[in-house]
Design a protein around this motif. Structure first.
Motif, PDB file in Angstrom:
ATOM      1  N   ASN A 166     -11.053 -43.058  27.602  1.00 54.54           N
ATOM      2  CA  ASN A 166     -10.145 -43.057  28.754  1.00 54.54           C
ATOM      3  C   ASN A 166      -8.958 -42.162  28.412  1.00 54.54           C
ATOM      4  OD1 ASN A 166     -11.753 -44.973  30.173  1.00 54.54           O
ATOM      5  ND2 ASN A 166     -10.867 -46.594  28.907  1.00 54.54           N
ATOM      6  N   LEU A 167      -8.883 -41.026  29.062  1.00 54.77           N
ATOM      7  CA  LEU A 167      -7.931 -39.978  28.695  1.00 54.77           C
ATOM      8  C   LEU A 167      -6.707 -39.942  29.601  1.00 54.77           C
ATOM      9  CD1 LEU A 167     -10.587 -37.153  28.151  1.00 54.77           C
ATOM     10  CD2 LEU A 167      -9.569 -38.640  26.406  1.00 54.77           C
ATOM     11  N   LEU A 168      -5.748 -39.111  29.216  1.00 51.40           N
ATOM     12  CA  LEU A 168      -4.548 -38.878  30.017  1.00 51.40           C
ATOM     13  C   LEU A 168      -4.687 -37.505  30.677  1.00 51.40           C
ATOM     14  CD1 LEU A 168      -1.643 -39.531  30.940  1.00 51.40           C
ATOM     15  CD2 LEU A 168      -0.836 -38.576  28.775  1.00 51.40           C
ATOM     16  N   MET A 169      -4.716 -37.491  32.011  1.00 52.79           N
ATOM     17  CA  MET A 169      -4.835 -36.234  32.751  1.00 52.79           C
ATOM     18  C   MET A 169      -3.522 -35.922  33.459  1.00 52.79           C
ATOM     19  SD  MET A 169      -7.884 -34.928  35.291  1.00 52.79           S
ATOM     20  CE  MET A 169      -7.691 -36.098  36.645  1.00 52.79           C
ATOM     21  N   TYR A 170      -3.215 -34.625  33.548  1.00 61.36           N
ATOM     22  CA  TYR A 170      -1.978 -34.216  34.198  1.00 61.36           C
ATOM     23  C   TYR A 170      -2.160 -32.865  34.865  1.00 61.36           C
ATOM     24  CZ  TYR A 170      -1.383 -31.201  30.086  1.00 61.36           C
ATOM     25  OH  TYR A 170      -1.565 -30.251  29.115  1.00 61.36           O
ATOM     26  N   ARG A 171      -1.365 -32.618  35.888  1.00 60.76           N
ATOM     27  CA  ARG A 171      -1.345 -31.300  36.536  1.00 60.76           C
ATOM     28  C   ARG A 171      -0.447 -30.377  35.727  1.00 60.76           C
ATOM     29  NH1 ARG A 171      -2.809 -30.214  42.361  1.00 60.76           N
ATOM     30  NH2 ARG A 171      -1.444 -28.413  41.990  1.00 60.76           N
ATOM     31  N   THR A 172      -1.027 -29.275  35.291  1.00 54.83           N
ATOM     32  CA  THR A 172      -0.299 -28.362  34.422  1.00 54.83           C
ATOM     33  C   THR A 172       0.815 -27.615  35.140  1.00 54.83           C
ATOM     34  OG1 THR A 172      -1.957 -26.656  34.869  1.00 54.83           O
ATOM     35  CG2 THR A 172      -2.294 -28.039  32.922  1.00 54.83           C
ATOM     36  N   ASP A 173       0.743 -27.540  36.477  1.00 50.69           N
ATOM     37  CA  ASP A 173       1.776 -26.823  37.223  1.00 50.69           C
ATOM     38  C   ASP A 173       2.957 -27.718  37.577  1.00 50.69           C
ATOM     39  OD1 ASP A 173       0.393 -28.416  38.998  1.00 50.69           O
ATOM     40  OD2 ASP A 173       0.431 -26.959  40.637  1.00 50.69           O
ATOM     41  N   THR A 174       2.840 -29.009  37.305  1.00 43.29           N
ATOM     42  CA  THR A 174       3.873 -29.963  37.703  1.00 43.29           C
ATOM     43  C   THR A 174       4.485 -30.699  36.518  1.00 43.29           C
ATOM     44  OG1 THR A 174       2.694 -30.312  39.801  1.00 43.29           O
ATOM     45  CG2 THR A 174       4.378 -31.939  39.190  1.00 43.29           C
ATOM     46  N   VAL A 175       3.631 -31.182  35.642  1.00 44.58           N
ATOM     47  CA  VAL A 175       4.085 -32.008  34.524  1.00 44.58           C
ATOM     48  C   VAL A 175       4.433 -31.111  33.340  1.00 44.58           C
ATOM     49  CG1 VAL A 175       3.496 -33.886  32.967  1.00 44.58           C
ATOM     50  CG2 VAL A 175       2.637 -33.903  35.323  1.00 44.58           C
ATOM     51  N   LYS A 176       5.733 -30.965  33.137  1.00 44.72           N
ATOM     52  CA  LYS A 176       6.226 -30.106  32.058  1.00 44.72           C
ATOM     53  C   LYS A 176       7.411 -30.771  31.363  1.00 44.72           C
ATOM     54  CE  LYS A 176       4.685 -25.892  34.366  1.00 44.72           C
ATOM     55  NZ  LYS A 176       5.060 -24.584  34.930  1.00 44.72           N
ATOM     56  N   PRO A 177       7.444 -30.721  30.042  1.00 47.17           N
ATOM     57  CA  PRO A 177       6.422 -30.165  29.151  1.00 47.17           C
ATOM     58  C   PRO A 177       5.134 -30.984  29.180  1.00 47.17           C
ATOM     59  CG  PRO A 177       8.026 -31.405  27.886  1.00 47.17           C
ATOM     60  CD  PRO A 177       8.552 -31.354  29.293  1.00 47.17           C
ATOM     61  N   ALA A 178       4.071 -30.418  28.660  1.00 50.78           N
ATOM     62  CA  ALA A 178       2.788 -31.110  28.638  1.00 50.78           C
ATOM     63  C   ALA A 178       2.909 -32.406  27.837  1.00 50.78           C
ATOM     64  CB  ALA A 178       1.728 -30.208  28.020  1.00 50.78           C
ATOM     65  N   PRO A 179       2.409 -33.508  28.357  1.00 49.36           N
ATOM     66  CA  PRO A 179       2.524 -34.786  27.648  1.00 49.36           C
ATOM     67  C   PRO A 179       1.630 -34.836  26.423  1.00 49.36           C
ATOM     68  CG  PRO A 179       1.119 -35.037  29.565  1.00 49.36           C
ATOM     69  CD  PRO A 179       1.682 -33.644  29.633  1.00 49.36           C
ATOM     70  N   THR A 180       2.042 -35.621  25.453  1.00 52.52           N
ATOM     71  CA  THR A 180       1.235 -35.845  24.256  1.00 52.52           C
ATOM     72  C   THR A 180       1.046 -37.333  23.985  1.00 52.52           C
ATOM     73  OG1 THR A 180       3.211 -35.800  22.839  1.00 52.52           O
ATOM     74  CG2 THR A 180       2.043 -33.706  23.187  1.00 52.52           C
ATOM     75  N   SER A 181       1.784 -38.167  24.729  1.00 52.74           N
ATOM     76  CA  SER A 181       1.810 -39.609  24.483  1.00 52.74           C
ATOM     77  C   SER A 181       1.629 -40.379  25.787  1.00 52.74           C
ATOM     78  CB  SER A 181       3.145 -39.995  23.847  1.00 52.74           C
ATOM     79  OG  SER A 181       3.371 -41.384  23.914  1.00 52.74           O
ATOM     80  N   TRP A 182       1.120 -41.610  25.654  1.00 50.35           N
ATOM     81  CA  TRP A 182       1.012 -42.493  26.820  1.00 50.35           C
ATOM     82  C   TRP A 182       2.386 -42.879  27.364  1.00 50.35           C
ATOM     83  CZ3 TRP A 182      -3.204 -42.605  29.407  1.00 50.35           C
ATOM     84  CH2 TRP A 182      -4.466 -42.528  28.784  1.00 50.35           C
ATOM     85  N   SER A 183       3.449 -42.571  26.628  1.00 55.95           N
ATOM     86  CA  SER A 183       4.796 -42.857  27.134  1.00 55.95           C
ATOM     87  C   SER A 183       5.034 -42.162  28.472  1.00 55.95           C
ATOM     88  CB  SER A 183       5.851 -42.405  26.117  1.00 55.95           C
ATOM     89  OG  SER A 183       5.789 -40.996  25.907  1.00 55.95           O
ATOM     90  N   ALA A 184       4.272 -41.099  28.712  1.00 56.41           N
ATOM     91  CA  ALA A 184       4.432 -40.360  29.970  1.00 56.41           C
ATOM     92  C   ALA A 184       4.132 -41.214  31.192  1.00 56.41           C
ATOM     93  CB  ALA A 184       3.517 -39.124  29.965  1.00 56.41           C
ATOM     94  N   VAL A 185       3.250 -42.207  31.044  1.00 55.05           N
ATOM     95  CA  VAL A 185       2.915 -43.039  32.204  1.00 55.05           C
ATOM     96  C   VAL A 185       3.664 -44.370  32.199  1.00 55.05           C
ATOM     97  CG1 VAL A 185       0.627 -42.014  32.418  1.00 55.05           C
ATOM     98  CG2 VAL A 185       0.904 -44.125  31.095  1.00 55.05           C
ATOM     99  N   PHE A 186       4.424 -44.632  31.127  1.00 55.12           N
ATOM    100  CA  PHE A 186       5.161 -45.897  31.032  1.00 55.12           C
ATOM    101  C   PHE A 186       6.680 -45.727  31.095  1.00 55.12           C
ATOM    102  CE2 PHE A 186       1.176 -47.185  28.697  1.00 55.12           C
ATOM    103  CZ  PHE A 186       0.746 -48.090  29.670  1.00 55.12           C
ATOM    104  N   ASP A 187       7.174 -44.511  31.045  1.00 55.88           N
ATOM    105  CA  ASP A 187       8.610 -44.246  31.052  1.00 55.88           C
ATOM    106  C   ASP A 187       9.219 -44.672  32.392  1.00 55.88           C
ATOM    107  OD1 ASP A 187      11.188 -43.312  30.958  1.00 55.88           O
ATOM    108  OD2 ASP A 187      10.645 -41.189  30.728  1.00 55.88           O
TER     109      ASP A 187
END
Length: 400
Positions: A166-187
């Motif tokens: 189960n991976l973390l997907m993101y839109r490269t044109d919107t989510v910047k900088p590119a996420p590296t951690s699940w913190s991106a969905v819990f912040d």
């Protein structure tokens, strides 16, 4: 479900464990599980006999294709001609349905996911498997053998079929900088509030637990499927907080593809095959395995303890993990095959690289779906863990 000829893994069922009262023995497949739970005595097959002419199969959509969906996709007809075992398939939509159907004794084998397999084992509904009678078992990746969801005390209760993270997907044109951690969905202060998505199932609680296991070691979480009261509260509190960020929860992969294409979703959980489909539809997305690792899934072919056609059942289990058949299923369904020789048989020679089939270091970071039990699956005996019934109730509350 289908999309461009590929079937996707079904949504995990909402289920309640009913494991109390299971008797046990000392041999013939009996053993002790988490917290000393006993497994009913069920003898395993000692030797193969002649096929009975029929095998009744319960499977996820896309696992048993006979050419009727697509004439080019058929790993059943050849098996029937070779063995004389006519394959009768019942497609199940949920793990609960699979468990209920197996209890009837009318089916010989089932492609059980990790949230169903322990229920089937401890319920006495499946038999231990004699892997000496399954020639292709030796070529299954070692990383899938004798795991907590498909074995007890080193005794296999099934044949691994495939796996995925189960991976973390993101839109490269919107989510910047590119996420590296699940913190991106819990912040809680995420700038993407309202455009974050998450998998719609009680088992998603494990994703929060995994994140906390890595970021809050003081909670003492050792396994995201084994949560005591305090650990469970921490995970569900995190998900309740996250709920304010969620635009929608997804269970239908086609809707997630569309949401990322339209920009309604820009960040959230996904599967590799979904990311591939989104990219094929020109959505600017990438999918990563975050630094904390991820949850994931691995399905297992299991044989009924009441199988009326056990010889054909064994022949089927051996066939479906044979290099060519397993490669066919993996490509059609969108997953990493279980048989290491399948990678040489895929039509797309990049398939195994795309799905990390041969990368055990990658899958060492994946915690495969396992049914949460009151008897903690991490081996603790001094506390009681929250079982799947509690996870189900909590998930309903989290979503509101």
């Amino acid at each position: 479900m289908r999309h461009r000829g590929k079937a996707l893994v079904s949504v995990l069922a909402v289920g309640v464990l009913a494991l109390a009262g299971c008797g046990g023995g000392d041999d013939g497949g009996s053993g002790s599980g988490p917290g000393g739970m006993s497994v009913p005595k069920v003898d395993k097959m000692a030797q193969l006999g002649a096929g009975e002419g029929t095998v009744n199969v319960i499977a996820w959509a896309g696992y048993v294709e006979d050419g009727s969906t697509d004439p080019k996709v058929d790993w059943v007809t050849g098996f029937e001609k070779e063995t004389g075992c006519q394959v009768n398939t019942k497609v199940a939509g949920t793990s609960d349905e699979m468990v209920a159907l197996m209890k009837t004794g009318e089916y010989d084998v089932v492609s059980a996911s990790g949230d169903a397999s322990l229920r089937l084992i401890y319920g006495g509904d499946v038999a231990p498997v004699n892997t000496d009678l399954i020639g292709n078992y030796k070529d299954v990746f070692e990383g899938l053998k004798n795991k907590t969801w498909n074995s007890v005390d080193g005794q296999p209760y099934g044949v691994p079929h495939g796996r995925g993270a189960n991976l973390l997907m993101y839109r490269t044109d919107t989510v910047k900088p590119a996420p590296t951690s699940w913190s991106a969905v819990f912040d809680p202060s995420s700038p993407y509030k309202g455009k974050i998505t998450a998998y719609d199932s009680p088992i998603y609680i494990a994703d929060a637990a995994l994140y906390l296991m890595k970021t809050k070691p003081e909670l003492g979480i050792k396994n995201p499927y084994a949560l005591d009261d305090a650990q469970f509260k921490a995970a569900t509190d995190l998900l309740t907080q996250q709920n304010d960020l969620i635009g929608e929860y997804w269970s239908d992969y086609t809707k997630e593809v569309q949401a990322f294409k339209s920009g309604d979703s820009v960040l959230g959980t996904t599967w590799q095959v979904i990311a591939n489909l989104a990219k094929a539809d020109k959505a600017p997305v990438e999918a990563i395995l975050p630094t904390e690792g991820a949850t994931g899934w691995s399905d297992t072919w299991m044989i009924s303890s009441k199988a009326k056609h056990p010889n054909c059942g064994y022949l089927w289990m051996n066939h479906i993990i044979s290099p060519k058949a397993n490669a066919g299923v993996a490509e059609w369904f969108g997953e990493a095959p279980a048989n290491k020789l399948s990678c040489a048989e895929t039509a797309d020679k990049n398939h195994c690289a795309t799905f990390h089939a041969e990368d055990e270091k990658y899958f060492e970071q994946v915690w495969y779906w396992t049914t949460p039990l009151a008897q903690c699956v991490d081996g603790r005996t001094d506390v009681t863990c929250k079982d799947y019934a509690a996870w189900t109730q909590a998930w309903t509350t989290i979503k509101g």
